[in-house]
Design a protein around this motif. Structure first.
Motif, PDB file in Angstrom:
ATOM      1  N   PRO A   1      51.517  31.127   9.188  1.00 38.18           N
ATOM      2  CA  PRO A   1      52.758  31.624   9.183  1.00 38.18           C
ATOM      3  C   PRO A   1      53.122  32.622   8.022  1.00 38.18           C
ATOM      4  CG  PRO A   1      51.855  29.526   8.123  1.00 38.18           C
ATOM      5  CD  PRO A   1      50.812  30.031   8.693  1.00 38.18           C
ATOM      6  N   ALA A   2      51.552  33.884   8.209  1.00 34.58           N
ATOM      7  CA  ALA A   2      51.651  34.822   7.361  1.00 34.58           C
ATOM      8  C   ALA A   2      53.175  35.850   8.355  1.00 34.58           C
ATOM      9  CB  ALA A   2      50.844  35.309   7.345  1.00 34.58           C
ATOM     10  N   LEU A   3      52.861  35.129   9.789  1.00 33.45           N
ATOM     11  CA  LEU A   3      53.770  36.251  11.243  1.00 33.45           C
ATOM     12  C   LEU A   3      55.235  36.200  11.192  1.00 33.45           C
ATOM     13  CD1 LEU A   3      51.081  35.122  13.692  1.00 33.45           C
ATOM     14  CD2 LEU A   3      51.361  37.806  12.912  1.00 33.45           C
ATOM     15  N   ALA A   4      55.444  34.835  10.040  1.00 35.39           N
ATOM     16  CA  ALA A   4      56.973  34.713  10.188  1.00 35.39           C
ATOM     17  C   ALA A   4      58.082  36.032  10.441  1.00 35.39           C
ATOM     18  CB  ALA A   4      57.301  33.673   9.166  1.00 35.39           C
ATOM     19  N   GLY A   5      57.741  37.148   9.608  1.00 34.15           N
ATOM     20  CA  GLY A   5      58.694  38.156   9.245  1.00 34.15           C
ATOM     21  C   GLY A   5      58.363  38.863  10.161  1.00 34.15           C
ATOM     22  N   ARG A   6      57.832  38.624  11.531  1.00 32.71           N
ATOM     23  CA  ARG A   6      57.477  39.364  12.906  1.00 32.71           C
ATOM     24  C   ARG A   6      58.009  38.314  13.852  1.00 32.71           C
ATOM     25  NH1 ARG A   6      51.822  41.784  15.408  1.00 32.71           N
ATOM     26  NH2 ARG A   6      53.023  42.746  17.731  1.00 32.71           N
ATOM     27  N   LEU A   7      57.988  37.653  14.034  1.00 33.23           N
ATOM     28  CA  LEU A   7      58.058  36.212  15.316  1.00 33.23           C
ATOM     29  C   LEU A   7      59.351  35.700  14.643  1.00 33.23           C
ATOM     30  CD1 LEU A   7      54.312  34.879  15.557  1.00 33.23           C
ATOM     31  CD2 LEU A   7      55.362  36.815  16.627  1.00 33.23           C
ATOM     32  N   ALA A   8      60.290  35.516  13.975  1.00 31.15           N
ATOM     33  CA  ALA A   8      61.283  34.660  13.551  1.00 31.15           C
ATOM     34  C   ALA A   8      61.763  35.695  14.283  1.00 31.15           C
ATOM     35  CB  ALA A   8      62.155  35.130  12.416  1.00 31.15           C
ATOM     36  N   PRO A   9      62.531  36.708  14.440  1.00 34.12           N
ATOM     37  CA  PRO A   9      63.897  37.468  15.508  1.00 34.12           C
ATOM     38  C   PRO A   9      63.364  37.129  16.726  1.00 34.12           C
ATOM     39  CG  PRO A   9      62.889  38.605  13.626  1.00 34.12           C
ATOM     40  CD  PRO A   9      61.837  37.719  13.874  1.00 34.12           C
ATOM     41  N   LEU A  10      62.320  37.371  17.364  1.00 33.33           N
ATOM     42  CA  LEU A  10      61.590  36.950  18.327  1.00 33.33           C
ATOM     43  C   LEU A  10      62.066  35.643  19.348  1.00 33.33           C
ATOM     44  CD1 LEU A  10      58.518  39.195  18.925  1.00 33.33           C
ATOM     45  CD2 LEU A  10      60.689  39.641  19.083  1.00 33.33           C
ATOM     46  N   ARG A  11      61.745  34.185  17.804  1.00 31.95           N
ATOM     47  CA  ARG A  11      62.005  33.095  18.827  1.00 31.95           C
ATOM     48  C   ARG A  11      63.381  33.355  18.256  1.00 31.95           C
ATOM     49  NH1 ARG A  11      63.379  28.630  16.899  1.00 31.95           N
ATOM     50  NH2 ARG A  11      62.386  27.192  16.991  1.00 31.95           N
ATOM     51  N   ALA A  12      63.794  33.398  17.540  1.00 26.21           N
ATOM     52  CA  ALA A  12      65.313  33.475  17.350  1.00 26.21           C
ATOM     53  C   ALA A  12      65.690  33.604  19.177  1.00 26.21           C
ATOM     54  CB  ALA A  12      65.651  33.797  16.336  1.00 26.21           C
ATOM     55  N   ALA A  13      65.705  34.695  19.729  1.00 27.36           N
ATOM     56  CA  ALA A  13      66.187  35.183  20.893  1.00 27.36           C
ATOM     57  C   ALA A  13      65.300  34.172  21.623  1.00 27.36           C
ATOM     58  CB  ALA A  13      65.528  36.010  21.041  1.00 27.36           C
ATOM     59  N   VAL A  14      64.524  33.869  22.401  1.00 29.91           N
ATOM     60  CA  VAL A  14      63.684  32.456  22.699  1.00 29.91           C
ATOM     61  C   VAL A  14      64.431  32.062  22.389  1.00 29.91           C
ATOM     62  CG1 VAL A  14      61.729  31.271  23.435  1.00 29.91           C
ATOM     63  CG2 VAL A  14      61.642  33.433  22.531  1.00 29.91           C
ATOM     64  N   ALA A  15      65.277  30.944  21.413  1.00 32.62           N
ATOM     65  CA  ALA A  15      66.162  29.804  21.273  1.00 32.62           C
ATOM     66  C   ALA A  15      67.404  29.730  22.168  1.00 32.62           C
ATOM     67  CB  ALA A  15      66.148  29.134  19.735  1.00 32.62           C
ATOM     68  N   ALA A  16      67.515  31.070  22.061  1.00 38.05           N
ATOM     69  CA  ALA A  16      69.319  31.674  22.378  1.00 38.05           C
ATOM     70  C   ALA A  16      69.204  30.930  23.979  1.00 38.05           C
ATOM     71  CB  ALA A  16      69.820  32.651  22.216  1.00 38.05           C
ATOM     72  N   HIS A  17      67.889  31.772  24.514  1.00 39.92           N
ATOM     73  CA  HIS A  17      67.605  31.983  25.734  1.00 39.92           C
ATOM     74  C   HIS A  17      67.711  30.455  26.114  1.00 39.92           C
ATOM     75  CE1 HIS A  17      65.287  36.082  25.388  1.00 39.92           C
ATOM     76  NE2 HIS A  17      66.455  35.652  25.337  1.00 39.92           N
ATOM     77  N   VAL A  18      66.745  29.693  25.111  1.00 48.25           N
ATOM     78  CA  VAL A  18      66.931  28.141  25.170  1.00 48.25           C
ATOM     79  C   VAL A  18      67.871  27.498  25.927  1.00 48.25           C
ATOM     80  CG1 VAL A  18      65.771  25.894  25.629  1.00 48.25           C
ATOM     81  CG2 VAL A  18      64.704  28.014  25.090  1.00 48.25           C
ATOM     82  N   THR A  19      68.943  28.014  25.091  1.00 46.13           N
ATOM     83  CA  THR A  19      70.758  27.407  24.906  1.00 46.13           C
ATOM     84  C   THR A  19      71.573  27.671  26.138  1.00 46.13           C
ATOM     85  OG1 THR A  19      70.401  27.162  22.491  1.00 46.13           O
ATOM     86  CG2 THR A  19      72.136  26.934  23.621  1.00 46.13           C
ATOM     87  N   ALA A  20      71.391  29.522  26.544  1.00 42.88           N
ATOM     88  CA  ALA A  20      71.953  29.171  27.810  1.00 42.88           C
ATOM     89  C   ALA A  20      71.331  29.190  28.777  1.00 42.88           C
ATOM     90  CB  ALA A  20      71.712  31.221  27.639  1.00 42.88           C
ATOM     91  N   LEU A  21      69.952  29.130  29.295  1.00 39.88           N
ATOM     92  CA  LEU A  21      69.513  28.296  30.479  1.00 39.88           C
ATOM     93  C   LEU A  21      69.843  26.906  30.704  1.00 39.88           C
ATOM     94  CD1 LEU A  21      66.366  30.207  30.208  1.00 39.88           C
ATOM     95  CD2 LEU A  21      68.235  31.036  31.887  1.00 39.88           C
ATOM     96  N   ASP A  22      70.235  26.018  29.353  1.00 47.54           N
ATOM     97  CA  ASP A  22      69.992  24.536  29.694  1.00 47.54           C
ATOM     98  C   ASP A  22      70.835  24.400  28.554  1.00 47.54           C
ATOM     99  OD1 ASP A  22      69.690  22.133  30.178  1.00 47.54           O
ATOM    100  OD2 ASP A  22      67.834  21.680  30.064  1.00 47.54           O
ATOM    101  N   PRO A  23      72.357  23.881  28.687  1.00 49.37           N
ATOM    102  CA  PRO A  23      73.470  24.336  27.456  1.00 49.37           C
ATOM    103  C   PRO A  23      73.132  22.265  26.517  1.00 49.37           C
ATOM    104  CG  PRO A  23      74.581  24.688  29.461  1.00 49.37           C
ATOM    105  CD  PRO A  23      73.416  24.953  29.924  1.00 49.37           C
ATOM    106  N   ASP A  24      72.235  22.026  27.756  1.00 50.79           N
ATOM    107  CA  ASP A  24      73.005  20.587  27.526  1.00 50.79           C
ATOM    108  C   ASP A  24      71.705  20.066  26.506  1.00 50.79           C
ATOM    109  OD1 ASP A  24      75.211  19.804  29.463  1.00 50.79           O
ATOM    110  OD2 ASP A  24      73.764  19.789  31.059  1.00 50.79           O
ATOM    111  N   GLN A  25      70.885  20.604  26.912  1.00 48.52           N
ATOM    112  CA  GLN A  25      68.847  20.479  25.828  1.00 48.52           C
ATOM    113  C   GLN A  25      69.705  20.861  24.653  1.00 48.52           C
ATOM    114  OE1 GLN A  25      65.687  23.135  26.758  1.00 48.52           O
ATOM    115  NE2 GLN A  25      64.228  21.408  24.973  1.00 48.52           N
ATOM    116  N   PRO A  26      69.652  19.950  23.397  1.00 48.70           N
ATOM    117  CA  PRO A  26      69.356  19.347  21.815  1.00 48.70           C
ATOM    118  C   PRO A  26      69.366  20.899  21.408  1.00 48.70           C
ATOM    119  CG  PRO A  26      68.831  17.586  23.094  1.00 48.70           C
ATOM    120  CD  PRO A  26      68.348  18.217  24.211  1.00 48.70           C
ATOM    121  N   ARG A  27      69.615  21.408  20.294  1.00 47.90           N
ATOM    122  CA  ARG A  27      69.156  22.483  19.591  1.00 47.90           C
ATOM    123  C   ARG A  27      68.734  22.075  19.122  1.00 47.90           C
ATOM    124  NH1 ARG A  27      73.398  27.140  18.203  1.00 47.90           N
ATOM    125  NH2 ARG A  27      72.987  27.736  19.605  1.00 47.90           N
TER     126      ARG A  27
END
Length: 133
Positions: A13-39
């Motif tokens: 959990p201590a890595l959250a500050g560093r990883l959260a923005p990257l994770r958010a971008a990856v989540a956006a990629h998942v949505t863009a690549l497969d818009p039918d997948q639940p968020r």
């Protein structure tokens, strides 16, 4: 890839500050690549393991998909966990770049964009935070 970020954040959990923005971008990629997948939100319960390197890739013919290989456990040391994420980002970016040759126009443009973002994530994960370049 999203599952890998979630598993890493759950283990470190201590890595959250560093990883959260990257994770958010990856989540956006998942949505863009497969818009039918639940968020999935960061509050979703992450698995104890990461997904294979190709996870989160589009399902269209000729594009990278999960290999079905067993998921890898998150390394116990935070710096090793970040290195594992960086390697997974690099591998997925390379897989998506190779898939460009077979992808139709709009999907190819999207794959190029998310592959470039993955390469940037690799750089950010392997660089020293706050260090002057």
């Amino acid at each position: 890839m999203l599952e890998r970020y979630d598993a890493t954040l759950a283990a470190h959990p201590a890595l959250a500050g560093r990883l959260a923005p990257l994770r958010a971008a990856v989540a956006a990629h998942v949505t863009a690549l497969d818009p039918d997948q639940p968020r999935r939100t960061p509050s979703a319960t992450p698995s104890a393991t990461g997904a294979p390197a190709a996870a989160g890739a589009p399902k269209a013919s000729g594009t990278p998909q999960a290999s079905g290989a067993p998921a890898e456990a998150v390394p116990a040391k935070p710096e090793e966990a970040v290195t594992a994420l960086a390697e997974a980002e690099r591998d997925l970016a390379e897989t998506r770049t190779v898939a460009l040759a077979e992808a139709p126009g709009e999907l190819a443009r999207l794959l190029a964009s998310v592959a470039a973002c993955g390469a940037v994530h690799h750089h950010l994960l392997t660089s020293t935070p706050g260090a002057a370049q």
